[in-house]
Write a protein that holds these residues in place. Sequence first.
Motif, PDB file in Angstrom:
ATOM      1  N   HIS A 173     -12.594  -4.761   3.912  1.00 56.46           N
ATOM      2  CA  HIS A 173     -11.212  -4.817   3.405  1.00 56.46           C
ATOM      3  C   HIS A 173     -11.107  -4.138   2.048  1.00 56.46           C
ATOM      4  CE1 HIS A 173      -7.336  -6.474   2.186  1.00 56.46           C
ATOM      5  NE2 HIS A 173      -7.926  -6.898   1.080  1.00 56.46           N
TER       6      HIS A 173
ATOM      7  N   SER B 174     -11.887  -0.279   2.254  1.00 57.00           N
ATOM      8  CA  SER B 174     -10.767   0.481   2.809  1.00 57.00           C
ATOM      9  C   SER B 174      -9.646   0.614   1.784  1.00 57.00           C
ATOM     10  CB  SER B 174     -10.255  -0.181   4.077  1.00 57.00           C
ATOM     11  OG  SER B 174      -9.724  -1.470   3.796  1.00 57.00           O
TER      12      SER B 174
ATOM     13  N   VAL C 271      -8.053   4.184   0.467  1.00 56.63           N
ATOM     14  CA  VAL C 271      -6.621   4.487   0.537  1.00 56.63           C
ATOM     15  C   VAL C 271      -6.059   4.772  -0.848  1.00 56.63           C
ATOM     16  CG1 VAL C 271      -4.370   3.489   1.078  1.00 56.63           C
ATOM     17  CG2 VAL C 271      -6.270   3.194   2.666  1.00 56.63           C
TER      18      VAL C 271
ATOM     19  N   THR D 167      -6.487  -5.401   6.344  1.00 49.74           N
ATOM     20  CA  THR D 167      -7.364  -4.233   6.463  1.00 49.74           C
ATOM     21  C   THR D 167      -6.853  -3.280   7.527  1.00 49.74           C
ATOM     22  OG1 THR D 167      -9.284  -5.529   5.755  1.00 49.74           O
ATOM     23  CG2 THR D 167      -9.725  -3.492   6.937  1.00 49.74           C
ATOM     24  N   ASN D 168      -6.403  -3.818   8.637  1.00 50.11           N
ATOM     25  CA  ASN D 168      -5.916  -2.965   9.718  1.00 50.11           C
ATOM     26  C   ASN D 168      -4.577  -2.329   9.389  1.00 50.11           C
ATOM     27  OD1 ASN D 168      -7.638  -3.018  12.359  1.00 50.11           O
ATOM     28  ND2 ASN D 168      -7.860  -5.025  11.434  1.00 50.11           N
TER      29      ASN D 168
ATOM     30  N   ARG E 227      -3.855  -1.290   6.377  1.00 49.21           N
ATOM     31  CA  ARG E 227      -4.264  -0.161   5.537  1.00 49.21           C
ATOM     32  C   ARG E 227      -4.777   1.000   6.386  1.00 49.21           C
ATOM     33  NH1 ARG E 227      -6.593  -3.548   1.233  1.00 49.21           N
ATOM     34  NH2 ARG E 227      -5.292  -3.288  -0.601  1.00 49.21           N
ATOM     35  N   ARG E 228      -5.540   0.681   7.416  1.00 46.97           N
ATOM     36  CA  ARG E 228      -6.181   1.735   8.204  1.00 46.97           C
ATOM     37  C   ARG E 228      -5.218   2.396   9.186  1.00 46.97           C
ATOM     38  NH1 ARG E 228     -11.975  -1.099   9.811  1.00 46.97           N
ATOM     39  NH2 ARG E 228     -12.968  -0.845   7.776  1.00 46.97           N
ATOM     40  N   HIS E 229      -4.319   1.610   9.765  1.00 46.49           N
ATOM     41  CA  HIS E 229      -3.562   2.105  10.906  1.00 46.49           C
ATOM     42  C   HIS E 229      -2.056   2.141  10.688  1.00 46.49           C
ATOM     43  CE1 HIS E 229      -7.374   1.836  12.961  1.00 46.49           C
ATOM     44  NE2 HIS E 229      -7.460   0.554  12.653  1.00 46.49           N
TER      45      HIS E 229
ATOM     46  N   PRO F 262      -0.575   2.888   7.199  1.00 44.59           N
ATOM     47  CA  PRO F 262      -0.526   3.036   5.732  1.00 44.59           C
ATOM     48  C   PRO F 262       0.871   3.294   5.199  1.00 44.59           C
ATOM     49  CG  PRO F 262      -1.448   5.000   6.763  1.00 44.59           C
ATOM     50  CD  PRO F 262      -1.314   3.988   7.842  1.00 44.59           C
TER      51      PRO F 262
ATOM     52  N   GLY G 168      -6.284  -0.845  15.691  1.00 40.54           N
ATOM     53  CA  GLY G 168      -7.620  -1.145  15.195  1.00 40.54           C
ATOM     54  C   GLY G 168      -8.094  -2.498  15.659  1.00 40.54           C
TER      55      GLY G 168
END
Length: 331
Positions: free
Chosen positions: A137, A140, A144, A241-242, A244-246, A248, A284
């Motif tokens: 977390h 990532s 970002v 976390t997801n 942020r990743r998927h 944003p 994710g």
Amino acid sequence: MSLNRRASYAPLLALAGVLGLLGGFLGAPPSWSLVWVGLLLPLLALVARWAPMRAGAFSAVLGVAAVALWPVPLMWREASWLEVCGAAAFWAVPALGALAAGGYLRRQASRMRQAVRDGRRDQQLELARDLHDFVAHDVSAIVVQAQAARFVADEDPEQAVRALERIEAAGLGALASMDRTVHALREAAGARSASVPGTSELPGLVERFEGGVLDSDPAAVRELSREADTTAYRVAVEALTNVRRHAPGAAVVRVRLHRAAEGIELSVANSAPARGAGGLRGLGLRRRSGTGLAGLRGRVEAAGGTLRAGASADGGWRVCAVFPARGSTLG
């Protein structure tokens, strides 16, 4: 106990068994034979407990034979074969009992070692999940924010400075997570481990998340069990976390912890990402097996709760975990 000492029991029993057989058939006094039997019985138990299987089996046969046959030379001239066999069977019972006692202790020790190995494996898996849930977390977040700072550095230096501050906070969070992992590793050596974070750390977690909004009911937090409390925090970490990743480009991410009809509900919902910002909303969670949705659902269910995840009406994504309040169970 050293391996050399364990291995010495088998040849010692074999030697004692051979001497016992020879002494009996060569006319040793009955008192000598009884003393020898008293020596062989504990040796049989020690061999069954400690000796290697192959060497132990051979020496155990000799030991049982020496104990069972010691009265035969005293009886075979005057007693019938049936009486001789009965006497041998009678004396074989304590010999087999000594083997059974040693074998039982050996089995219990083996089960204990297996339990320790299973416990260590479970601890290793738990540490791996901790590293994923917490360190990933923060890392990532660093990635970002670094990407964002690179794009705005020339046009808006103040935004770049704020991004660097968030990077610093995320880095400190990652270091704290690593410290907790190290403490957990040291716990096996007798050191005291740091506590696993719970919902009390949600404000700091959401504050470090750009666009994050927290709505937490203190009364609902008090109704969570310790396991549910730490699991709820993990759900929030994984969901953020997801995002942020998927997703944003999501403008708002709302984290809510409150009392619901089913129990204590934690939800993490993000708005639809801006057009062109890239949005694999929640994918994710579904694609990353083990540590994604399946692993998260397993954690929630182990704490007595349920987990749901799916698209929301506004085009965003919502993860919702419901835990039983203290003194209640979920149906």
